[in-house]
Motif scaffolding. Sequence first.
Motif, PDB file in Angstrom:
ATOM      1  N   VAL A  67       0.862  -1.181   0.000  1.00  0.00           N
ATOM      2  CA  VAL A  67       0.000   0.000   0.000  1.00  0.00           C
ATOM      3  C   VAL A  67       0.900   1.233   0.000  1.00  0.00           C
ATOM      4  O   VAL A  67       1.731   1.408   0.892  1.00  0.00           O
ATOM      5  CB  VAL A  67      -0.921   0.019   1.239  1.00  0.00           C
ATOM      6  CG1 VAL A  67      -1.718   1.313   1.286  1.00  0.00           C
ATOM      7  CG2 VAL A  67      -1.846  -1.192   1.219  1.00  0.00           C
ATOM      8  N   ILE A  68       0.734   2.084  -1.017  1.00  0.00           N
ATOM      9  CA  ILE A  68       1.563   3.277  -1.163  1.00  0.00           C
ATOM     10  C   ILE A  68       0.704   4.502  -0.881  1.00  0.00           C
ATOM     11  O   ILE A  68      -0.226   4.811  -1.636  1.00  0.00           O
ATOM     12  CB  ILE A  68       2.164   3.386  -2.575  1.00  0.00           C
ATOM     13  CG1 ILE A  68       2.746   2.046  -3.025  1.00  0.00           C
ATOM     14  CG2 ILE A  68       3.214   4.485  -2.620  1.00  0.00           C
ATOM     15  CD1 ILE A  68       3.889   1.545  -2.184  1.00  0.00           C
ATOM     16  N   GLY A  69       0.986   5.190   0.226  1.00  0.00           N
ATOM     17  CA  GLY A  69       0.297   6.436   0.550  1.00  0.00           C
ATOM     18  C   GLY A  69       1.277   7.587   0.508  1.00  0.00           C
ATOM     19  O   GLY A  69       2.311   7.523  -0.167  1.00  0.00           O
ATOM     20  N   ARG A  70       0.970   8.646   1.243  1.00  0.00           N
ATOM     21  CA  ARG A  70       1.908   9.783   1.315  1.00  0.00           C
ATOM     22  C   ARG A  70       1.855  10.379   2.720  1.00  0.00           C
ATOM     23  O   ARG A  70       0.789  10.437   3.356  1.00  0.00           O
ATOM     24  CB  ARG A  70       1.585  10.848   0.265  1.00  0.00           C
ATOM     25  CG  ARG A  70       0.196  11.442   0.366  1.00  0.00           C
ATOM     26  CD  ARG A  70      -0.095  12.404  -0.769  1.00  0.00           C
ATOM     27  NE  ARG A  70      -1.466  12.891  -0.715  1.00  0.00           N
ATOM     28  CZ  ARG A  70      -1.852  13.967  -0.027  1.00  0.00           C
ATOM     29  NH1 ARG A  70      -0.959  14.671   0.665  1.00  0.00           N
ATOM     30  NH2 ARG A  70      -3.121  14.342  -0.013  1.00  0.00           N
ATOM     31  N   VAL A  71       3.006  10.808   3.204  1.00  0.00           N
ATOM     32  CA  VAL A  71       3.109  11.403   4.533  1.00  0.00           C
ATOM     33  C   VAL A  71       3.308  12.902   4.393  1.00  0.00           C
ATOM     34  O   VAL A  71       4.209  13.353   3.680  1.00  0.00           O
ATOM     35  CB  VAL A  71       4.277  10.792   5.330  1.00  0.00           C
ATOM     36  CG1 VAL A  71       4.415  11.473   6.688  1.00  0.00           C
ATOM     37  CG2 VAL A  71       4.071   9.286   5.509  1.00  0.00           C
ATOM     38  N   ALA A  72       2.455  13.676   5.038  1.00  0.00           N
ATOM     39  CA  ALA A  72       2.564  15.136   5.029  1.00  0.00           C
ATOM     40  C   ALA A  72       1.791  15.668   6.229  1.00  0.00           C
ATOM     41  O   ALA A  72       0.774  15.093   6.635  1.00  0.00           O
ATOM     42  CB  ALA A  72       2.003  15.721   3.736  1.00  0.00           C
ATOM     43  N   GLN A  73       2.284  16.749   6.805  1.00  0.00           N
ATOM     44  CA  GLN A  73       1.607  17.416   7.917  1.00  0.00           C
ATOM     45  C   GLN A  73       1.340  16.458   9.081  1.00  0.00           C
ATOM     46  O   GLN A  73       0.253  16.428   9.649  1.00  0.00           O
ATOM     47  CB  GLN A  73       0.288  18.053   7.440  1.00  0.00           C
ATOM     48  CG  GLN A  73       0.485  19.067   6.318  1.00  0.00           C
ATOM     49  CD  GLN A  73      -0.816  19.521   5.713  1.00  0.00           C
ATOM     50  OE1 GLN A  73      -1.757  18.740   5.566  1.00  0.00           O
ATOM     51  NE2 GLN A  73      -0.885  20.797   5.340  1.00  0.00           N
ATOM     52  N   ASP A  74       2.357  15.656   9.422  1.00  0.00           N
ATOM     53  CA  ASP A  74       2.246  14.697  10.533  1.00  0.00           C
ATOM     54  C   ASP A  74       1.070  13.740  10.368  1.00  0.00           C
ATOM     55  O   ASP A  74       0.443  13.308  11.342  1.00  0.00           O
ATOM     56  CB  ASP A  74       2.122  15.436  11.873  1.00  0.00           C
ATOM     57  CG  ASP A  74       3.366  16.232  12.199  1.00  0.00           C
ATOM     58  OD1 ASP A  74       4.465  15.761  11.871  1.00  0.00           O
ATOM     59  OD2 ASP A  74       3.240  17.338  12.749  1.00  0.00           O
ATOM     60  N   THR A  75       0.768  13.411   9.115  1.00  0.00           N
ATOM     61  CA  THR A  75      -0.362  12.523   8.808  1.00  0.00           C
ATOM     62  C   THR A  75       0.025  11.608   7.657  1.00  0.00           C
ATOM     63  O   THR A  75       0.715  12.020   6.717  1.00  0.00           O
ATOM     64  CB  THR A  75      -1.603  13.350   8.405  1.00  0.00           C
ATOM     65  OG1 THR A  75      -1.912  14.276   9.440  1.00  0.00           O
ATOM     66  CG2 THR A  75      -2.801  12.436   8.162  1.00  0.00           C
ATOM     67  N   LEU A  76      -0.407  10.362   7.749  1.00  0.00           N
ATOM     68  CA  LEU A  76      -0.279   9.436   6.628  1.00  0.00           C
ATOM     69  C   LEU A  76      -1.621   9.423   5.904  1.00  0.00           C
ATOM     70  O   LEU A  76      -2.631   8.995   6.456  1.00  0.00           O
ATOM     71  CB  LEU A  76       0.083   8.035   7.122  1.00  0.00           C
ATOM     72  CG  LEU A  76       0.145   6.921   6.074  1.00  0.00           C
ATOM     73  CD1 LEU A  76       1.124   7.263   4.959  1.00  0.00           C
ATOM     74  CD2 LEU A  76       0.523   5.598   6.723  1.00  0.00           C
ATOM     75  N   TRP A  77      -1.607   9.915   4.657  1.00  0.00           N
ATOM     76  CA  TRP A  77      -2.832  10.058   3.883  1.00  0.00           C
ATOM     77  C   TRP A  77      -2.988   8.871   2.935  1.00  0.00           C
ATOM     78  O   TRP A  77      -2.077   8.553   2.169  1.00  0.00           O
ATOM     79  CB  TRP A  77      -2.817  11.355   3.077  1.00  0.00           C
ATOM     80  CG  TRP A  77      -2.595  12.586   3.894  1.00  0.00           C
ATOM     81  CD1 TRP A  77      -1.399  13.179   4.182  1.00  0.00           C
ATOM     82  CD2 TRP A  77      -3.595  13.378   4.539  1.00  0.00           C
ATOM     83  NE1 TRP A  77      -1.592  14.288   4.963  1.00  0.00           N
ATOM     84  CE2 TRP A  77      -2.927  14.437   5.200  1.00  0.00           C
ATOM     85  CE3 TRP A  77      -4.983  13.298   4.623  1.00  0.00           C
ATOM     86  CZ2 TRP A  77      -3.606  15.408   5.927  1.00  0.00           C
ATOM     87  CZ3 TRP A  77      -5.666  14.274   5.348  1.00  0.00           C
ATOM     88  CH2 TRP A  77      -4.988  15.308   5.988  1.00  0.00           C
ATOM     89  N   LEU A  78      -4.164   8.245   2.959  1.00  0.00           N
ATOM     90  CA  LEU A  78      -4.499   7.175   2.025  1.00  0.00           C
ATOM     91  C   LEU A  78      -5.692   7.644   1.194  1.00  0.00           C
ATOM     92  O   LEU A  78      -6.846   7.526   1.598  1.00  0.00           O
ATOM     93  CB  LEU A  78      -4.844   5.881   2.771  1.00  0.00           C
ATOM     94  CG  LEU A  78      -3.756   5.308   3.683  1.00  0.00           C
ATOM     95  CD1 LEU A  78      -4.247   4.022   4.343  1.00  0.00           C
ATOM     96  CD2 LEU A  78      -2.452   5.061   2.930  1.00  0.00           C
ATOM     97  N   ASP A  79      -5.394   8.233   0.045  1.00  0.00           N
ATOM     98  CA  ASP A  79      -6.431   8.745  -0.859  1.00  0.00           C
ATOM     99  C   ASP A  79      -7.042   7.565  -1.608  1.00  0.00           C
ATOM    100  O   ASP A  79      -6.335   6.788  -2.253  1.00  0.00           O
ATOM    101  CB  ASP A  79      -5.793   9.737  -1.837  1.00  0.00           C
ATOM    102  CG  ASP A  79      -6.823  10.502  -2.650  1.00  0.00           C
ATOM    103  OD1 ASP A  79      -7.753   9.857  -3.171  1.00  0.00           O
ATOM    104  OD2 ASP A  79      -6.688  11.734  -2.770  1.00  0.00           O
TER     105      ASP A  79
END
Length: 485
Positions: A452-464
């Motif tokens: 599973v490839i998400g993105r980390v930004a703003q102290d959050t791991l986002w799973l769109d």
Amino acid sequence: MNGKPDTEACAPEAGAIHLPAVHLILSDAACAPLIAEYGRVQTLEAARVLLAELRSVMLASRRDGVPVATAGDTGIPALLAMLAERLRDTNRSPLRPVFNLTGTVLHTNLGRALLPDSAVQAVAEALRWPMNLEWDIDTGKRGDRDNLIEDLLLELTGAEAATIVNNNAAAVLLMLNTLAQGKEVVVSRGELVEIGGAFRIPDIMTRAGAVLREVGSTNRTHLKDYAEAAGPQTALMMKVHCSNYAITGFTKSVELPELAPLAKQHGIPLAVDLGSGTLVDLEQYGLPHETTVRETIEGGADLVTFSGDKLLGGPQCGIIVGRADLIAQIKKNPLKRALRVGKLTLAALEPVLALYRAPDLLPERLTTLKLLTRPAAAMRELAQALLPPLQAALGAGYEVSAEPMMSQIGSGALPVDQLPSHGLAIRAAAVGRVSNALGVLEQRLRALPLPVIGRVAQDTLWLDLRCLDDHQRQRFADQLALLAV
């Protein structure tokens, strides 16, 4: 040296190393499935390497005074389990399917466009059968592989001729090398772009043997700049679509309808690199406007280059359309053979192009457009359904919430335009927070059987969830439990 036996090496003492012979491992009934799947040669070699490594570790342990593993730890069942795992790892393809939850639909590093079923089936057929790649069935003579898709491209773009190479960078390189080797190409300074992988227009021109003639300034270029640069050494005027950045504020650029008459007046071909390239007006589907290839041809471009695997939604390739005389020159360039595409690319491209004959049905049939036009409400419903099992798998160390977020079309295709989306936001819980908790989780997600490839930004791991299609939903949910292990 004194003729006495080495009692440490020979005596069957408690610390001695006991490993079964290779032939005993391979003759065990439980090894038969491994031999059937991986072959006897590979299984034998893997067993030998495994035993050698274990022997080395055990010898080192004995030298260091650490008790050697007992015979039970290295019995045939345990060795076969290790051998099976090793063979699986060795034979696992490095090219693996993943869940793209980054929010970028046309993600360069994840393979860009997903092909529609019609293209997938066409490629499977081409893999199984000989195809008339360069064979004219009507005449029984050698044919031209470009002819397989040229008529479709001319129908959809309004161009006189077309040719295909392996990507758009190759299309630009081939065009410049053919028409401008040793001569000048006039380009606005504001269009000297660099895209992913360090593809720079000035570098491509140098490799193609062309001489770059910059005109205007970074933010403002006028028609008179092109007019003053035109001369006997000018082989091409060229416009480059700035697909991966935007200049705002005090700006001026020369649009195609304004530049085309000047190029024609001087008898200089006008080339346009559209980058992504689209064959339909995206605004009819509620997406940002992007100039189509047909509009570019009708606007006066003599040649247009664009990608097949971005907004077009097909396989990776570079397409050149335009004047028949210029395309004919390009096809005679020896580099064309080095850059040409094979039957699998053409097999995938033809059915994708055919879908554009029914633009009203494209959002249902073209995978890329289906993902780009997916309503945020569908992703919100999916996020709410997946939140409980994901929270249960992660435990009290993380807080999961369903939240709105913004997707982007692609890293090199309208990257500044965003689409309303929805997904799962994961944050480290305040209680019991550990160092780099999100980095650890991001790694655990990548280690799943289907990463599973998400993105980390703003102290959050986002799973769109825009790119989590309905047929993938269950496979995603099924492996969430593994995160709790």
